[in-house]
Design a protein around this motif. Structure first.
Motif, mmCIF file in Angstrom:
data_model
loop_
_atom_site.group_PDB
_atom_site.id
_atom_site.type_symbol
_atom_site.label_atom_id
_atom_site.label_comp_id
_atom_site.label_asym_id
_atom_site.label_seq_id
_atom_site.Cartn_x
_atom_site.Cartn_y
_atom_site.Cartn_z
ATOM 1 N N MET A 1 0.794 -1.169 0.005
ATOM 2 C CA MET A 1 0.026 0.047 -0.169
ATOM 3 C C MET A 1 0.826 1.115 -0.160
ATOM 4 N N THR A 2 0.262 2.186 -0.440
ATOM 5 C CA THR A 2 0.984 3.686 -0.815
ATOM 6 C C THR A 2 1.154 4.291 0.793
ATOM 7 N N THR A 3 2.306 4.798 1.134
ATOM 8 C CA THR A 3 2.170 5.663 2.362
ATOM 9 C C THR A 3 1.895 7.070 1.930
ATOM 10 N N TYR A 55 3.106 11.122 -1.923
ATOM 11 C CA TYR A 55 2.846 9.754 -1.922
ATOM 12 C C TYR A 55 3.939 9.076 -1.959
ATOM 13 N N THR A 92 -1.844 5.675 5.189
ATOM 14 C CA THR A 92 -1.918 4.658 4.146
ATOM 15 C C THR A 92 -3.080 4.892 3.132
ATOM 16 N N ALA A 93 -2.540 4.828 1.936
ATOM 17 C CA ALA A 93 -4.024 5.147 0.871
ATOM 18 C C ALA A 93 -4.201 3.607 0.628
ATOM 19 N N THR A 94 -5.666 3.394 0.571
ATOM 20 C CA THR A 94 -6.017 2.202 0.453
ATOM 21 C C THR A 94 -7.036 2.175 -1.039
#
Length: 94
Positions: A1-3, A55, A92-94
């Motif tokens: 997942m992207t921080t 991001y 965290t991007a979901t």
């Protein structure tokens, strides 16, 4: 997942042009020097506040970037235009 890094800060009206002029060089420095940097969006908020949404591929990339600080001229110029840090969060991007 992207921080996702969320940094809210204030810029005095007389430094707004400096902030915006420094942004392209700051982003270029991030692309050249920050592993895991994906993208960034700058949002102007009311009351001379701004929100920088950055991001990262991983939380470790964000932590490493933070440790480097303003180590390149474009980053230093952008940071110099900031009058006050309001908040900094990580998610965290979901």
């Amino acid at each position: 997942m992207t921080t996702v890094e969320l940094t809210r800060f204030r810029v005095t009206p007389d430094r707004t042009a400096d902030l915006l002029a420094a942004r392209p060089a700051m982003l270029a420095d991030f692309r050249a020097d920050r592993a895991g940097f994906l993208d960034a969006r700058l949002v102007r908020l009311p009351g001379d506040e701004w929100l920088d949404i950055v991001y990262w591929e991983r939380p470790e990339d964000f932590a490493a970037s933070r440790a480097k600080g303003a180590n390149r001229p474009g980053i230093a110029a952008f940071f110099a235009a900031i009058a006050e840090l309001v908040s900094s969060e990580e998610g965290t991007a979901t």
